[in-house]
Design a protein around this motif. Structure first.
Motif, PDB file in Angstrom:
ATOM      1  N   GLU A  42      -1.348  23.850  21.379  1.00 22.08           N
ATOM      2  CA  GLU A  42      -1.544  25.196  21.496  1.00 22.08           C
ATOM      3  C   GLU A  42      -1.886  25.350  23.267  1.00 22.08           C
ATOM      4  OE1 GLU A  42      -3.033  27.719  17.576  1.00 22.08           O
ATOM      5  OE2 GLU A  42      -4.638  26.338  18.993  1.00 22.08           O
ATOM      6  N   ALA A  48       6.005  24.903  18.703  1.00 25.66           N
ATOM      7  CA  ALA A  48       5.946  24.517  17.308  1.00 25.66           C
ATOM      8  C   ALA A  48       5.433  23.244  17.243  1.00 25.66           C
ATOM      9  CB  ALA A  48       7.452  24.571  16.906  1.00 25.66           C
ATOM     10  N   GLU A  84      -3.216  27.366   9.561  1.00 27.20           N
ATOM     11  CA  GLU A  84      -2.403  28.549   9.109  1.00 27.20           C
ATOM     12  C   GLU A  84      -2.785  29.648  10.349  1.00 27.20           C
ATOM     13  OE1 GLU A  84      -1.846  30.958   5.031  1.00 27.20           O
ATOM     14  OE2 GLU A  84      -3.789  31.124   5.987  1.00 27.20           O
ATOM     15  N   LYS A  87      -1.224  29.500  16.591  1.00 28.66           N
ATOM     16  CA  LYS A  87      -0.554  30.711  17.344  1.00 28.66           C
ATOM     17  C   LYS A  87       0.870  30.162  17.412  1.00 28.66           C
ATOM     18  CE  LYS A  87      -4.644  31.358  20.278  1.00 28.66           C
ATOM     19  NZ  LYS A  87      -5.282  31.558  21.584  1.00 28.66           N
ATOM     20  N   LEU A  88       1.269  29.010  17.092  1.00 30.21           N
ATOM     21  CA  LEU A  88       2.851  28.741  17.407  1.00 30.21           C
ATOM     22  C   LEU A  88       3.270  28.240  15.850  1.00 30.21           C
ATOM     23  CD1 LEU A  88       1.471  25.785  16.736  1.00 30.21           C
ATOM     24  CD2 LEU A  88       1.980  25.407  19.078  1.00 30.21           C
ATOM     25  N   ILE A  89       4.506  28.099  15.522  1.00 34.41           N
ATOM     26  CA  ILE A  89       4.982  27.868  14.374  1.00 34.41           C
ATOM     27  C   ILE A  89       4.624  26.463  13.755  1.00 34.41           C
ATOM     28  CG2 ILE A  89       7.277  27.483  12.910  1.00 34.41           C
ATOM     29  CD1 ILE A  89       8.581  29.399  14.809  1.00 34.41           C
ATOM     30  N   SER A 109       0.867  25.613   6.332  1.00 31.12           N
ATOM     31  CA  SER A 109       1.941  25.623   7.457  1.00 31.12           C
ATOM     32  C   SER A 109       2.974  26.716   7.103  1.00 31.12           C
ATOM     33  CB  SER A 109       2.855  24.126   7.322  1.00 31.12           C
ATOM     34  OG  SER A 109       2.041  23.260   7.326  1.00 31.12           O
ATOM     35  N   HIS A 110       3.521  27.018   8.187  1.00 34.46           N
ATOM     36  CA  HIS A 110       4.256  28.199   7.811  1.00 34.46           C
ATOM     37  C   HIS A 110       5.638  28.364   7.313  1.00 34.46           C
ATOM     38  CE1 HIS A 110       1.846  28.980  11.734  1.00 34.46           C
ATOM     39  NE2 HIS A 110       1.086  29.525  10.722  1.00 34.46           N
ATOM     40  N   ARG A 195       6.111  33.426  13.063  1.00 30.78           N
ATOM     41  CA  ARG A 195       5.108  32.558  12.376  1.00 30.78           C
ATOM     42  C   ARG A 195       5.071  33.216  11.001  1.00 30.78           C
ATOM     43  NH1 ARG A 195       0.632  34.139  13.135  1.00 30.78           N
ATOM     44  NH2 ARG A 195      -0.851  32.593  12.505  1.00 30.78           N
ATOM     45  N   ARG A 196       4.643  32.581   9.870  1.00 29.19           N
ATOM     46  CA  ARG A 196       4.788  33.082   8.734  1.00 29.19           C
ATOM     47  C   ARG A 196       3.721  32.623   7.790  1.00 29.19           C
ATOM     48  NH1 ARG A 196       9.587  31.349   4.625  1.00 29.19           N
ATOM     49  NH2 ARG A 196       8.167  29.731   4.741  1.00 29.19           N
ATOM     50  N   PRO A 197       2.453  32.754   8.106  1.00 28.34           N
ATOM     51  CA  PRO A 197       1.341  32.434   7.433  1.00 28.34           C
ATOM     52  C   PRO A 197       1.264  32.997   5.904  1.00 28.34           C
ATOM     53  CG  PRO A 197       0.643  33.941   9.078  1.00 28.34           C
ATOM     54  CD  PRO A 197       2.248  33.675   9.202  1.00 28.34           C
TER      55      PRO A 197
END
Length: 697
Positions: A42, A48, A84, A87-89, A109-110, A195-197
């Motif tokens: 980050e 990513a 989770e 701020k990044l994938i 993980s996303h 991102r897909r938390p």
């Protein structure tokens, strides 16, 4: 020293490679490395992060060296939440196994990609706990409530294809995890994937959790952790927010961490790994075993031969005549068909075993080139001595001669040969190709490399091998004989055999002692009692109701009647009304006035008899360590794993209270309830059986 997590930057992708062999366990250095890697990515402006494991696996779970110790920061729950929240994938590439905390990291993980051979699961229930880093909250959101409940409450490992179908992973791809992971992460970046938390996903749909809880509790025969896991998944569906669900999961996790069952399962986990490691064999090389002989092709002999054949050994099986040989081959073929049906072997392997690896003969001369032979003939000393005299004549020098006897003196059997140093007991449990326990019985003159070979064979056959000294019944059957006597005495004094069976299944056994006796065959115990009768101490109480059953030709399941009546096509049995008549007759003949036994008293007497005899077995050196006894009872006699074994159970109850009850029972029957000297010593010194395990390491 190699860093546990190696950071590397490839374009916009920060790569975090786990290098903590052999299984990339999630110890403190790995957790710190992952946290530092996320924060660095980050800070440095990466778009990513890819997480994967070097070597043979992704994160295979917790670090067993940390079991029972306070978790150092960062703890796994905080780490998963931090991953989770990145701020990044964040992408995880899975191979090998992603188990327990490993799968929880992947779920934090996303995105998740796996190679085809990867397996994953949340097996924490087998250690008496539940997933404690969000697994019960995240898995239902991607896999659905029903699928998550099944995975979590069973602890089952699922293959990559099933995980994909359930939505646990997003893609399957051939290749090594680094290349596969990098390609997938780059593709996501090129697509500007968000991102897909999982924490932001909707709560899963609820089910009838009360009914599910009761069903899972019943299936576990009293084990708490699977049922408590149901309540944790319920929180995923019903808690006001994801964080509230995580908090409820953690509360349930901590409750189980303090439970006796968790202590029992942890004890079983470590003892299973320690039981076959004997210091005296550390530098001893076992003999090579490629060809094995088996004497006798009945249920036991056919099971032993099947286990050996499936382990890649060639087998020569000796029977008395051609008809018996044909029957033995049919039994082995039936066993192998079961393995074929379950996918344990292929059709080509099945054919090769029967047509190439198995030889049937009626002459001992066929054993001239085998490396080890196991006899599995009738439990009679004269018969076994005759067999061993013949083996001594026909087997090559250096061949190991093993007896599968359940009770008889291995020293007497060895005396029938000119090579007692090559003789050992290998006591398999029926069905031998299924049951995991192998008692390796060491006689007075057994050579160290013969003992080492017994353990090596057990490992090859995928058995849990336990060293035993020589006594009547060795470890397991000697202890079983004692607690079965306690059950018989309770019946003579007024308890019902069906009450005792219900109490012991309620404790966690799959079957009670009288149902087990029916399954094994009542004639076996009858023969053993007749064998011991001439040497019985006059002070010993003797019950006769079991003999009455046998005298009437009722031997249990094999004859359709025993303590229970078994009907064709029906599962289980119903109480045999004749049993009550036999018990009443026995009571009248012996002048016994029946009394009422509370269920708690039944359990206590049964378990105290087991613990007392087990303490004698350890005190006499028949078992080297208390954990040896625990593993024998777990793997050979159905003792509930969540109690860890009878001596772990005794530690959890308090040895002083156990001894106090034994002394109370001794006022009724001083001969049977003689306290074990070792138990008295441990209580006097304020020590436990586990203290003895630690001293033996």
């Amino acid at each position: 020293m190699t860093e546990a997590i190696v950071y590397e930057r490839i374009g916009d992708i920060a790569v975090l490679a786990a290098q903590n062999p052999p299984v990339n366990a999630l110890g403190i250095d790995v957790r710190r490395g992952l946290l530092a890697g996320i924060e660095r990515a980050e800070t440095e402006g990466a778009r990513a992060v890819l997480i994967y494991g070097e070597g043979r696996t992704y994160f295979a779970g917790a670090d067993i060296r940390e079991f029972g110790k306070p978790m150092e920061e960062p703890g796994l729950p905080d780490l998963c939440n931090r991953i989770e929240a990145a701020k990044l994938i964040v992408v995880s590439a899975l191979h090998g196994t992603a188990l327990g905390g490993g799968l929880e990291v992947a779920l934090s993980s996303h995105y998740r990609i796996a190679v085809p051979g990867a397996k994953m699961g949340l097996p924490e229930v087998h250690l008496g706990i539940i997933p404690g880093a969000g697994g019960t909250q995240r898995l239902p959101r991607v896999a659905g409530t029903e699928a998550a409940l099944e995975m979590i409450t069973t602890g089952r490992h699922v293959a990559a294809t099933e995980a994909f179908d359930k939505g646990v992973i997003d893609r399957i791809a051939e290749g090594n995890p680094r290349e596969v992971g990098l390609a997938y992460t780059q593709e996501l970046l090129e697509q500007n994937a968000p991102r897909r938390p999982i924490c932001d996903m909707p709560a899963p749909e609820p089910v009838d959790f009360d009914a599910t809880y009761e069903r899972v509790l019943a299936r576990g025969r009293g084990q708490l952790s699977p049922a408590i896991a149901v309540r944790a998944v319920q929180a995923a569906c019903e808690a006001p927010s994801f964080l509230d669900g995580v908090r409820q999961e953690r509360e349930l996790f901590m409750k189980l961490m303090q439970s006796d069952q968790r202590q029992g399962l942890i004890h079983a986990f470590f003892s299973e790994r320690a039981v076959s490691k004997l210091p005296e064999l550390a530098d001893v090389t076992p003999r090579d075993i490629a060809a094995m002989g088996v004497i006798g092709g009945g249920t036991m002999g056919a099971g032993i031969a099947t286990a050996a054949l499936m382990a890649g050994l060639s087998v020569v099986l000796i029977e008395r005549d051609e008809a018996a040989s044909v029957a033995a081959r049919e039994r082995i073929e039936g066993n192998l068909k079961g393995a074929l049906k379950r996918g344990k072997i292929s059709q080509s392997h099945f054919d090769a075993i029967l047509n190439e690896a198995l030889e049937l003969a009626t002459n001992y001369a066929a054993l001239s080139q085998v490396d080890l032979v196991v006899e599995a003939v009738f439990e009679d000393m004269d018969v076994k001595r005759d067999v061993f005299a013949a083996l001594d004549e026909h087997c090559k020098p250096g061949a190991i001669l093993a007896s599968n006897t359940s009770y008889l003196d291995i020293n007497d059997i060895a005396a029938a040969t000119r090579r007692p140093s090559d003789v050992i007991g290998l006591h398999f449990f029926s069905p031998a190709h299924v049951m995991k326990l192998l008692e390796v019985v060491v006689a007075d003159q057994t050579a160290p490399d013969v003992v080492a070979t017994g353990f090596a064979l057990g490992k090859r056959l995928k058995k849990t091998s336990v060293r035993s000294g020589v006594c009547d019944g060795f470890i397991g059957n000697r202890i079983m004989n004692s607690y079965r006597k306690a059950a018989d005495y309770m019946v003579l004094d007024g308890a019902s055999p069906y009450q005792i069976d219900r109490v012991m299944t309620g404790f966690g056994f799959a079957m009670g002692p009288f149902a087990v006796a029916d399954l094994a065959g009542l004639d076996i115990g009858w023969a053993a009692r007749k064998r011991r009768a001439p040497t019985l101490d006059p002070r010993e109480r003797v019950v006769h109701f079991s003999d009455m059953l046998c005298e009437g030709g009722d031997f249990g399941q094999k004859t359709g009647r025993g303590f229970y009546v078994y009907e064709e096509g029906k599962r289980g049995g119903t109480p045999n009304p004749q049993v009550a008549e036999y018990i009443e007759r026995d009571q009248r003949d012996q002048g016994v006035t029946p009394q009422v036994f509370a269920n708690d008293e039944v359990l206590r007497r049964y378990m105290c008899a087991m613990v007392n005899e087990a303490a004698k077995v350890v005190g006499e050196g028949i078992a080297r360590r208390p954990l040896d006894v625990d593993m024998v009872l777990l793997f050979g006699y159905g003792f509930p794993r969540f109690w860890g074994g009878p001596l772990k159970w005794a530690d959890l109850q308090g040895l002083d209270s156990i001894l106090k009850d034994i002394r109370r029972y001794a006022k009724e029957d001083a001969f049977f309830w003689q306290p074990a000297p070792l138990l008295e010593q441990l209580v006097a010194e304020g020590r436990s059986f586990d203290d003895l395990n630690k001293e033996a390491r």
